[in-house]
Design a protein around this motif. Structure first.
Motif, PDB file in Angstrom:
ATOM      1  N   LYS A   1     -11.039  -2.868  -3.732  1.00  0.00           N
ATOM      2  CA  LYS A   1     -11.504  -1.727  -2.942  1.00  0.00           C
ATOM      3  C   LYS A   1     -12.282  -2.190  -1.714  1.00  0.00           C
ATOM      4  O   LYS A   1     -12.120  -1.641  -0.622  1.00  0.00           O
ATOM      5  N   LYS A   2     -13.139  -3.185  -1.910  1.00  0.00           N
ATOM      6  CA  LYS A   2     -13.955  -3.683  -0.805  1.00  0.00           C
ATOM      7  C   LYS A   2     -13.076  -4.318   0.286  1.00  0.00           C
ATOM      8  O   LYS A   2     -13.262  -4.070   1.469  1.00  0.00           O
ATOM      9  N   GLU A   3     -12.096  -5.100  -0.133  1.00  0.00           N
ATOM     10  CA  GLU A   3     -11.223  -5.781   0.815  1.00  0.00           C
ATOM     11  C   GLU A   3     -10.341  -4.793   1.581  1.00  0.00           C
ATOM     12  O   GLU A   3     -10.061  -5.002   2.758  1.00  0.00           O
ATOM     13  N   LEU A   4      -9.878  -3.754   0.912  1.00  0.00           N
ATOM     14  CA  LEU A   4      -8.992  -2.779   1.545  1.00  0.00           C
ATOM     15  C   LEU A   4      -9.745  -1.573   2.095  1.00  0.00           C
ATOM     16  O   LEU A   4      -9.130  -0.687   2.694  1.00  0.00           O
ATOM     17  N   ARG A   5     -11.061  -1.531   1.873  1.00  0.00           N
ATOM     18  CA  ARG A   5     -11.910  -0.435   2.324  1.00  0.00           C
ATOM     19  C   ARG A   5     -11.416   0.916   1.792  1.00  0.00           C
ATOM     20  O   ARG A   5     -11.230   1.863   2.538  1.00  0.00           O
ATOM     21  N   LEU A   6     -11.185   0.951   0.477  1.00  0.00           N
ATOM     22  CA  LEU A   6     -10.722   2.202  -0.167  1.00  0.00           C
ATOM     23  C   LEU A   6     -11.906   3.033  -0.626  1.00  0.00           C
ATOM     24  O   LEU A   6     -12.919   2.567  -0.962  1.00  0.00           O
TER      25      LEU A   6
ATOM     26  N   GLU B   1     -13.319  -3.555  -7.896  1.00  0.00           N
ATOM     27  CA  GLU B   1     -14.314  -3.465  -6.819  1.00  0.00           C
ATOM     28  C   GLU B   1     -13.985  -4.418  -5.676  1.00  0.00           C
ATOM     29  O   GLU B   1     -14.150  -4.066  -4.508  1.00  0.00           O
ATOM     30  N   THR B   2     -13.498  -5.603  -5.990  1.00  0.00           N
ATOM     31  CA  THR B   2     -13.119  -6.565  -4.952  1.00  0.00           C
ATOM     32  C   THR B   2     -11.947  -6.035  -4.137  1.00  0.00           C
ATOM     33  O   THR B   2     -11.960  -6.106  -2.904  1.00  0.00           O
TER      34      THR B   2
ATOM     35  N   THR C   1       0.844  -1.197   0.000  1.00  0.00           N
ATOM     36  CA  THR C   1       0.000   0.000   0.000  1.00  0.00           C
ATOM     37  C   THR C   1       0.883   1.252   0.000  1.00  0.00           C
ATOM     38  O   THR C   1       2.077   1.166   0.283  1.00  0.00           O
TER      39      THR C   1
END
Length: 69
Positions: A64-69, A61-62, A37
């Motif tokens: 972003k969802k996993e890293l909460r971006l 999207e996956t 990161t």
């Protein structure tokens, strides 16, 4: 087709999110990607399936969802 070219779009998508791909672990039913990161943390993201079975948009999207971006 050489293997590297098949995954270039996914690597470029990560670069747009300011992430660097370190490793990809391939399993029978999914991939796991180790990422660096911008704040120099190493994170492991488990994808629901192999990258080539996902569109680039689904992949982003996956992540972003996993890293909460």
């Amino acid at each position: 087709m050489p293997v590297g070219r098949k995954y270039t779009a996914y690597r470029k998508a990560l670069e747009q999110l300011k992430l660097k791909q370190l490793d990809v672990y391939r399993y029978k039913d999914h991939d796991e990607i180790r990422l660096l990161t911008p704040d120099n943390r190493v994170v492991l993201v488990k994808l629901p399936k192999h990258r080539e079975e996902m569109t680039v948009e689904e992949f982003i999207e996956t992540i972003k969802k996993e890293l909460r971006l």
